[in-house]
Design a protein around this motif. Structure first.
Motif, PDB file in Angstrom:
ATOM      1  N   ALA A   7       6.693  -3.602   1.065  1.00 30.08           N
ATOM      2  CA  ALA A   7       5.976  -2.620   0.250  1.00 30.08           C
ATOM      3  C   ALA A   7       5.918  -3.052  -1.210  1.00 30.08           C
ATOM      4  CB  ALA A   7       6.644  -1.251   0.369  1.00 30.08           C
ATOM      5  N   THR A   8       6.948  -3.771  -1.660  1.00 30.57           N
ATOM      6  CA  THR A   8       6.944  -4.244  -3.045  1.00 30.57           C
ATOM      7  C   THR A   8       5.882  -5.314  -3.238  1.00 30.57           C
ATOM      8  OG1 THR A   8       9.308  -3.740  -3.255  1.00 30.57           O
ATOM      9  CG2 THR A   8       8.365  -5.255  -4.860  1.00 30.57           C
ATOM     10  N   ARG A   9       5.731  -6.198  -2.274  1.00 27.26           N
ATOM     11  CA  ARG A   9       4.652  -7.182  -2.357  1.00 27.26           C
ATOM     12  C   ARG A   9       3.295  -6.467  -2.435  1.00 27.26           C
ATOM     13  NH1 ARG A   9       7.558  -9.375   2.028  1.00 27.26           N
ATOM     14  NH2 ARG A   9       8.805 -11.218   1.494  1.00 27.26           N
ATOM     15  N   ARG A  10       3.106  -5.480  -1.551  1.00 25.67           N
ATOM     16  CA  ARG A  10       1.833  -4.753  -1.547  1.00 25.67           C
ATOM     17  C   ARG A  10       1.614  -4.031  -2.876  1.00 25.67           C
ATOM     18  NH1 ARG A  10       3.587  -3.533   3.768  1.00 25.67           N
ATOM     19  NH2 ARG A  10       4.292  -1.447   3.125  1.00 25.67           N
ATOM     20  N   PHE A  11       2.674  -3.487  -3.453  1.00 19.39           N
ATOM     21  CA  PHE A  11       2.591  -2.773  -4.731  1.00 19.39           C
ATOM     22  C   PHE A  11       2.075  -3.697  -5.829  1.00 19.39           C
ATOM     23  CE2 PHE A  11       4.757  -1.761  -8.765  1.00 19.39           C
ATOM     24  CZ  PHE A  11       4.377  -0.437  -8.958  1.00 19.39           C
ATOM     25  N   TYR A  12       2.683  -4.867  -5.961  1.00 18.30           N
ATOM     26  CA  TYR A  12       2.263  -5.786  -7.022  1.00 18.30           C
ATOM     27  C   TYR A  12       0.865  -6.351  -6.752  1.00 18.30           C
ATOM     28  CZ  TYR A  12       6.999  -5.576  -8.933  1.00 18.30           C
ATOM     29  OH  TYR A  12       8.181  -5.144  -9.488  1.00 18.30           O
ATOM     30  N   ARG A  13       0.555  -6.609  -5.490  1.00 20.64           N
ATOM     31  CA  ARG A  13      -0.789  -7.096  -5.167  1.00 20.64           C
ATOM     32  C   ARG A  13      -1.844  -6.045  -5.519  1.00 20.64           C
ATOM     33  NH1 ARG A  13       1.353  -8.884   0.163  1.00 20.64           N
ATOM     34  NH2 ARG A  13       1.987 -11.062  -0.046  1.00 20.64           N
ATOM     35  N   ARG A  14      -1.525  -4.787  -5.226  1.00 20.31           N
ATOM     36  CA  ARG A  14      -2.472  -3.705  -5.518  1.00 20.31           C
ATOM     37  C   ARG A  14      -2.740  -3.618  -7.022  1.00 20.31           C
ATOM     38  NH1 ARG A  14      -3.599   1.426  -3.295  1.00 20.31           N
ATOM     39  NH2 ARG A  14      -5.425   2.198  -4.434  1.00 20.31           N
ATOM     40  N   LEU A  15      -1.698  -3.732  -7.826  1.00 21.14           N
ATOM     41  CA  LEU A  15      -1.882  -3.684  -9.275  1.00 21.14           C
ATOM     42  C   LEU A  15      -2.612  -4.928  -9.777  1.00 21.14           C
ATOM     43  CD1 LEU A  15       1.509  -2.174 -10.506  1.00 21.14           C
ATOM     44  CD2 LEU A  15      -0.619  -1.011  -9.902  1.00 21.14           C
ATOM     45  N   LEU A  16      -2.319  -6.060  -9.157  1.00 19.97           N
ATOM     46  CA  LEU A  16      -2.992  -7.304  -9.527  1.00 19.97           C
ATOM     47  C   LEU A  16      -4.500  -7.167  -9.335  1.00 19.97           C
ATOM     48  CD1 LEU A  16      -2.557 -10.343 -10.307  1.00 19.97           C
ATOM     49  CD2 LEU A  16      -2.441 -10.819  -7.862  1.00 19.97           C
ATOM     50  N   LEU A  17      -4.902  -6.619  -8.188  1.00 19.01           N
ATOM     51  CA  LEU A  17      -6.329  -6.449  -7.904  1.00 19.01           C
ATOM     52  C   LEU A  17      -6.941  -5.367  -8.783  1.00 19.01           C
ATOM     53  CD1 LEU A  17      -6.252  -6.655  -3.998  1.00 19.01           C
ATOM     54  CD2 LEU A  17      -7.137  -8.380  -5.582  1.00 19.01           C
ATOM     55  N   ALA A  18      -6.210  -4.253  -8.961  1.00 12.88           N
ATOM     56  CA  ALA A  18      -6.752  -3.141  -9.746  1.00 12.88           C
ATOM     57  C   ALA A  18      -7.005  -3.533 -11.188  1.00 12.88           C
ATOM     58  CB  ALA A  18      -5.801  -1.941  -9.678  1.00 12.88           C
ATOM     59  N   CYS A  19      -6.131  -4.364 -11.742  1.00 15.25           N
ATOM     60  CA  CYS A  19      -6.259  -4.768 -13.141  1.00 15.25           C
ATOM     61  C   CYS A  19      -7.170  -5.973 -13.329  1.00 15.25           C
ATOM     62  CB  CYS A  19      -4.883  -5.063 -13.731  1.00 15.25           C
ATOM     63  SG  CYS A  19      -3.836  -3.596 -13.913  1.00 15.25           S
ATOM     64  N   GLY A  20      -7.580  -6.595 -12.219  1.00 14.73           N
ATOM     65  CA  GLY A  20      -8.455  -7.754 -12.330  1.00 14.73           C
ATOM     66  C   GLY A  20      -7.788  -8.955 -12.948  1.00 14.73           C
ATOM     67  N   ALA A  21      -6.461  -9.052 -12.812  1.00 22.62           N
ATOM     68  CA  ALA A  21      -5.741 -10.197 -13.369  1.00 22.62           C
ATOM     69  C   ALA A  21      -6.050 -11.448 -12.544  1.00 22.62           C
ATOM     70  CB  ALA A  21      -4.244  -9.922 -13.390  1.00 22.62           C
ATOM     71  N   SER A  22      -5.937 -12.591 -13.173  1.00 23.44           N
ATOM     72  CA  SER A  22      -6.333 -13.844 -12.523  1.00 23.44           C
ATOM     73  C   SER A  22      -5.188 -14.554 -11.818  1.00 23.44           C
ATOM     74  CB  SER A  22      -6.941 -14.790 -13.569  1.00 23.44           C
ATOM     75  OG  SER A  22      -6.006 -15.059 -14.605  1.00 23.44           O
ATOM     76  N   ALA A  23      -3.978 -14.052 -11.937  1.00 27.54           N
ATOM     77  CA  ALA A  23      -2.823 -14.724 -11.330  1.00 27.54           C
ATOM     78  C   ALA A  23      -2.959 -14.740  -9.801  1.00 27.54           C
ATOM     79  CB  ALA A  23      -1.532 -14.024 -11.738  1.00 27.54           C
ATOM     80  N   ALA A  24      -2.405 -15.765  -9.188  1.00 25.92           N
ATOM     81  CA  ALA A  24      -2.444 -15.888  -7.734  1.00 25.92           C
ATOM     82  C   ALA A  24      -1.347 -15.036  -7.111  1.00 25.92           C
ATOM     83  CB  ALA A  24      -2.258 -17.352  -7.331  1.00 25.92           C
ATOM     84  N   GLY A  25      -1.606 -14.579  -5.882  1.00 21.28           N
ATOM     85  CA  GLY A  25      -0.612 -13.773  -5.177  1.00 21.28           C
ATOM     86  C   GLY A  25       0.683 -14.521  -4.946  1.00 21.28           C
ATOM     87  N   SER A  26       0.621 -15.859  -4.963  1.00 25.65           N
ATOM     88  CA  SER A  26       1.835 -16.657  -4.761  1.00 25.65           C
ATOM     89  C   SER A  26       2.858 -16.409  -5.861  1.00 25.65           C
ATOM     90  CB  SER A  26       1.490 -18.150  -4.697  1.00 25.65           C
ATOM     91  OG  SER A  26       0.834 -18.562  -5.884  1.00 25.65           O
TER      92      SER A  26
END
Length: 319
Positions: free
Chosen positions: A125-144
């Protein structure tokens, strides 16, 4: 002097509806501030000065995202004032948070972007949480980059998971409580059965009959169907009907479980049955919180203290 003043028409005490409290306090929010790209408000996840606040700040910074404000349960004047500067406001999907922040969200929905986000209980769930914020904010960092934050803890997690797999955690459920397992947002956003299985514990769900019209077997079938399919078909999840409507103590004593979940600690029904109890506050957010949670619950399961205490010979002179 041009200091802002927030007038509270309601007395701020335990009788004040929390949605009214937050609506009043968030009148401090300045609507003339510019929106800052790749910034996020976190609402209903953690207090400002907490382990998860530190972790989230570090992980999100590594993804190119900055936390603008942390609200619910925390409140600071500065955080309220800069609330509107965030590009995204992530609101915990826990029902209690959604209700508390409902009026604030209604007020700002035309000018701000709100996202409902599940709380990060457990590594997945923590991975999903950070991925969701990554996508929502449009940040360019990779999921890795998210996985890199978990990597230092991964081996230790595996070791504790192996220890946890030797134990069973029990959950007592009445018909009116079933949705707390099938709809995690009802239980502060904690996916209790799935989280226990992720930690390696077997799960025993005791389905009780609290009223004459209840049927523990029907509840067990309903829960099996209501849980996510991966859990409903999981051999590590056992659902058992508890016949009768008497005290739960005897059923707990017979249960092959080391610990039992409760929202009423310290729960004498559990300790008198020779089991340890655990409760929502034992379960923490984030990657580091997941490590502390599995450590805490595994040590509880391994302790055996209540059983030894219950079966120990009486001490002369003690009641």
């Amino acid at each position: 002097c041009s200091l802002p003043v927030a007038f509270l028409e309601l007395t701020v005490d335990e009788n004040t509806p929390m949605e009214q409290f937050w609506a009043q306090m968030m009148q401090l929010a300045r609507t003339d501030v510019p929106v800052e790209a790749q910034t996020v408000n976190l609402v209903g996840f953690t207090a400002e000065h907490s382990s998860f606040a530190d972790e989230a700040g570090e992980v999100l910074a590594s993804l190119g995202i900055r936390i603008n404000s942390l609200l619910v349960p925390s409140f600071r004047t500065e955080a309220a004032e800069r609330f509107c500067a965030a590009a995204v406001t992530a609101v915990s999907s826990a029902e209690v948070v959604a209700e508390e922040f409902r009026l604030v969200r209604r007020r700002f929905k035309s000018r701000m972007r709100f996202e409902d986000v599940d709380p990060p209980f457990g590594p997945a769930a923590t991975r999903r949480f950070y991925r969701r914020l990554l996508l929502a904010c449009g940040a360019s960092a990779a999921g890795s980059a998210i996985e890199a934050c978990w990597k230092p803890l991964r081996d230790e997690w595996a070791q504790w998971r192996l220890r946890a797999s030797a134990h069973t955690a029990a959950i007592v459920v009445a018909p009116q409580e079933a949705e707390y397992l099938t709809r995690p947002r009802k239980l502060y956003g904690i996916p209790l059965v799935g989280l226990l299985r992720e930690m390696g514990f077997s799960v025993l769900i005791l389905c009780t009959e609290r009223h004459a019209s209840d049927d523990g077997h029907a509840l067990a079938r309903s829960l099996r169907d209501g849980l996510p399919s991966r859990l409903g078909e999981d051999a590590g999840v056992t659902l058992t009907a508890v016949p009768g409507r008497g005290p739960i103590g005897p059923a707990l004593a017979r249960a092959e479980a080391a610990m039992v979940f409760t929202e009423y600690p310290p729960d004498r029904r559990i300790t008198d049955a020779g089991k340890m109890f655990f409760h929502p506050r034992d379960i923490e957010l984030g990657f580091r919180g997941a490590m502390r949670t599995i450590f805490r619950l595994t040590r509880l399961a391994e302790s055996g203290f209540p059983l030894d205490f219950r079966t120990a010979p009486a001490v002369p002179g003690l009641p």
